[in-house]
Design a protein around this motif. Structure first.
Motif, mmCIF file in Angstrom:
data_model
loop_
_atom_site.group_PDB
_atom_site.id
_atom_site.type_symbol
_atom_site.label_atom_id
_atom_site.label_comp_id
_atom_site.label_asym_id
_atom_site.label_seq_id
_atom_site.Cartn_x
_atom_site.Cartn_y
_atom_site.Cartn_z
ATOM 1 N N GLU A 93 0.808 -1.184 -0.160
ATOM 2 C CA GLU A 93 0.057 -0.203 -0.030
ATOM 3 C C GLU A 93 0.759 1.336 -0.028
ATOM 4 O O GLU A 93 0.571 2.211 -0.473
ATOM 5 C CB GLU A 93 -1.035 0.055 1.196
ATOM 6 N N GLU B 287 -2.198 6.167 -1.508
ATOM 7 C CA GLU B 287 -2.679 5.038 -0.914
ATOM 8 C C GLU B 287 -2.368 5.060 0.764
ATOM 9 O O GLU B 287 -3.083 4.670 1.452
ATOM 10 C CB GLU B 287 -1.770 3.908 -1.471
ATOM 11 N N GLN B 288 -1.421 5.746 1.092
ATOM 12 C CA GLN B 288 -1.019 5.666 2.482
ATOM 13 C C GLN B 288 -2.023 6.375 3.239
ATOM 14 O O GLN B 288 -2.206 6.059 4.075
ATOM 15 C CB GLN B 288 0.502 6.400 2.679
ATOM 16 N N LYS C 111 -4.957 7.028 2.473
ATOM 17 C CA LYS C 111 -6.223 6.331 2.702
ATOM 18 C C LYS C 111 -6.268 5.176 3.694
ATOM 19 O O LYS C 111 -7.137 5.197 4.455
ATOM 20 C CB LYS C 111 -6.298 5.887 1.377
ATOM 21 N N LEU C 112 -4.984 4.337 3.629
ATOM 22 C CA LEU C 112 -4.923 3.530 4.697
ATOM 23 C C LEU C 112 -4.845 4.237 6.100
ATOM 24 O O LEU C 112 -5.787 3.565 6.907
ATOM 25 C CB LEU C 112 -3.732 2.777 4.603
ATOM 26 N N GLU D 244 -6.395 6.799 7.317
ATOM 27 C CA GLU D 244 -7.692 7.333 7.422
ATOM 28 C C GLU D 244 -8.664 5.980 7.760
ATOM 29 O O GLU D 244 -9.296 6.102 8.820
ATOM 30 C CB GLU D 244 -8.290 8.013 6.414
ATOM 31 N N GLY D 245 -8.325 5.284 7.094
ATOM 32 C CA GLY D 245 -9.099 3.838 7.053
ATOM 33 C C GLY D 245 -8.839 3.047 8.702
ATOM 34 O O GLY D 245 -9.680 3.013 9.319
ATOM 35 N N MET D 246 -7.604 3.150 8.823
ATOM 36 C CA MET D 246 -7.392 2.555 10.224
ATOM 37 C C MET D 246 -7.767 3.422 11.227
ATOM 38 O O MET D 246 -8.326 2.742 12.254
ATOM 39 C CB MET D 246 -5.743 2.575 10.391
ATOM 40 N N LYS E 138 -10.299 5.149 11.547
ATOM 41 C CA LYS E 138 -11.805 5.055 11.485
ATOM 42 C C LYS E 138 -11.880 3.736 12.224
ATOM 43 O O LYS E 138 -12.851 3.522 12.942
ATOM 44 C CB LYS E 138 -12.306 4.630 10.120
ATOM 45 N N ASP E 139 -10.963 2.751 11.684
ATOM 46 C CA ASP E 139 -11.544 1.371 12.651
ATOM 47 C C ASP E 139 -11.032 1.513 14.057
ATOM 48 O O ASP E 139 -11.956 0.829 14.955
ATOM 49 C CB ASP E 139 -10.462 0.426 12.043
#
Lengths: 364, 166
Positions: B145, B151-152, B154-155, B157-159, B161-162
């Motif tokens: 990623e 991509e970084q 996005k990751l 942010e996604g993390m 969020k999690d």
């Protein structure tokens, strides 16, 4: 063993003598069969009876007249013991059955109506208006026929009961004559002494009651034999017996008895004073009645029996003599009963008087 | 009465008195005393023999009664003992049952806890394994990623969020 012999020999003697006496009656009737003596027969029988009722100085079995008309006596003389300014002992054979005067140590004695009087050498006896001899009587302690029989009966009783007592030493049950005597002894104890005197006091009177019962009974029975024994129809004999009853009653009496005589409880005071002399009199009348009862019963029995026997010689018929024989036989049976009955009554009443003397009661 | 007094013989009176009194005394000593005593003794003997026979009879009766009582008592005792034994047996059985039950419960409880523990530890182990695996995966993913910027971001942010969600 020896006592057995003596009982047997006495029985044998009685048996023997009864034969002799029966023979005597036969002989008499033969001798008096003569018609000229008819009137005399009644009087002679009466005299014979009177004579029988008296004591005698010899052991006479019978007498008869021999061919020369002389009276022969069969029997044994007995010792005469007199106290007349000294003791005088001699045989009654000296009197020759009242026919002669006996001379002893310078004194003369004559027998008149079976009593010994002092007389002179000729045997003169002076009489008062009522034909009683006025001669002095020496004190007479002779061994008369009655004394002999009293002694014989005493001897018989002594050996008989001593033997009986001896039997009990080895055996609790009576043997021989004891089997007959024990129920009588028990009867006197259980039905005469204990009910009348009470179980507490009866023992001290038993010896007297038993002795008097058997003595009177045996001697009454002897009186029914033809031996001519007549002990209990002597007032002196019955007097002794009742005197002993009187003395025993008087000297063993408790204060209750005297209380009832002198100060009767339970009645008004005035009555007590009235009753006392009556009761005192009663003390003497009771034994006196004993004396008279025994004497009169036996005397009457002897007179009636001998009169009926005498009738045989007066009737001298085929009807009369067997009839009077039957009567005499029946009467003899009755007299057998009377002999025992009088002994019983004497014992019973004596026990009753003893009972009143020792009676104990608090209320009345 | 006159005749009576006239007939009275002093000699006979004296002889009779002496002989009769002597007879009474002699018979008392040699005959009546022993005879009455013997008869009395015999009667007493019979009476006491009868009494002792009665006594013996009573005693026998008592003995029989005692015997019966003894048997009765013995029987009662035996019954009582049997009953006791039965009770004890039942009690023992029930006690044993109770104990067994308790033991079983305890063992079950123990098993349950150990099972729980095992489960927890297994879960923990699983979690760790899963974590490690996910990290490895994540590393691989991240490695891949992170090759581009975009991509970084996005990751991350996604993390992020999690994370908040966790």
């Amino acid at each position: 063993m020896r006592s057995k012999f003596s009982i047997k020999s006495i029985t044998f003697l009685l048996f023997l003598v009864s034969f002799v006496a029966v023979a005597q009656h036969n002989g008499q009737s033969d001798a008096k069969n003569l018609p000229k003596e008819e009137k005399d027969l009644k009087t002679s029988i009466k005299e014979y009876i009177d004579h029988h009722l008296l004591d005698s100085y010899d052991f006479g079995l019978f007498s008869y007249k021999n061919d020369e008309g002389k009276k022969i006596h069969i029997g044994a003389p007995l010792p005469v013991i007199l106290w007349d300014g000294g003791l005088k002992v001699f045989s009654s054979s000296k009197f020759h059955y009242g026919e002669t005067v006996a001379e002893v140590d310078g004194s003369y004695y004559k027998m008149y109506h079976n009593k010994i009087y002092k007389t002179d050498a000729t045997g003169a006896i002076s009489y008062d208006a009522e034909h009683h001899p006025t001669n002095t009587k020496p004190l007479d302690f002779s061994i008369t026929k009655n004394v002999v029989f009293i002694f014989l009966v005493a001897l018989l009783m002594f050996f008989m009961f001593k033997k009986m007592a001896k039997n009990y030493k080895n055996n609790p049950l009576p043997k021989g004559v004891g089997r007959f005597l024990e129920p009588i002894i028990l009867y006197i104890r259980d039905d005469i002494a204990i009910p009348n005197i009470g179980a507490k006091h009866y023992k001290k009177y038993m010896s007297y009651l038993l002795t008097v019962f058997f003595f009177v009974w045996i001697i009454n029975l002897l009186g029914l034999t033809p031996l001519g024994v007549n002990v209990t129809n002597n007032i002196a004999v019955t007097f002794v017996l009742s005197l002993i009853t009187f003395l025993l009653t008087t000297f063993t009496a408790n204060k209750n008895y005297w209380g009832h005589i002198f100060w009767m409880p339970g009645v008004p005071k005035l009555m007590r004073i009235v009753l006392a002399p009556i009761e005192v009199l009663g003390m003497f009348i009771k034994p006196f009645s004993l004396m008279i009862r025994l004497y009169a019963n036996i005397t009457a029995g002897h007179i009636v029996l001998m009169s009926i026997i005498g009738l045989m010689f007066i009737f001298k018929s085929w009807i009369g003599s067997p009839l009077s024989f039957g009567l005499a036989f029946a009467l003899s049976l009755l007299e057998l009963l009377v002999a025992a009955l009088q002994a019983y009554i004497f014992t019973m009443l004596s026990a009753l008087y003893f009972g009143s003397a020792v009676e104990e009661h608090d209320d009345h | 009465m006159d005749k009576l007094i006239n007939d009275f013989s002093l000699g006979l009176f004296v002889w009779m008195g002496v002989l009769f009194v002597l007879l009474v005394l002699l018979l008392k000593k040699f005959a009546w005393g022993p005879i009455l005593e013997a008869v009395n003794n015999r009667e007493e003997g019979i009476k006491s023999a009868l009494a002792s026979a009665e006594e013996a009879k009573k005693e026998l009766q008592n003995l029989t009664a005692d015997n019966a009582n003894l048997i009765k008592e013995a029987r009662a005792e035996r019954d009582a003992m049997l009953k006791d034994a039965r009770e004890i047996k039942e009690k023992m059985i029930s006690e044993a049952k109770d104990e067994a039950k308790e033991e079983a419960t305890k063992m079950i409880e123990l098993a349950k806890t150990s099972i729980e523990q095992e489960k927890q530890s297994a879960l923990a182990h699983l979690k760790k394994e899963v974590g490690e695996l996910s990290i490895t995966i994540a590393q691989a993913v991240v490695k891949k990623e992170l090759s581009s910027q975009e991509e970084q971001i996005k990751l991350v942010e996604g993390m992020l969020k999690d994370v908040t969600l966790n």
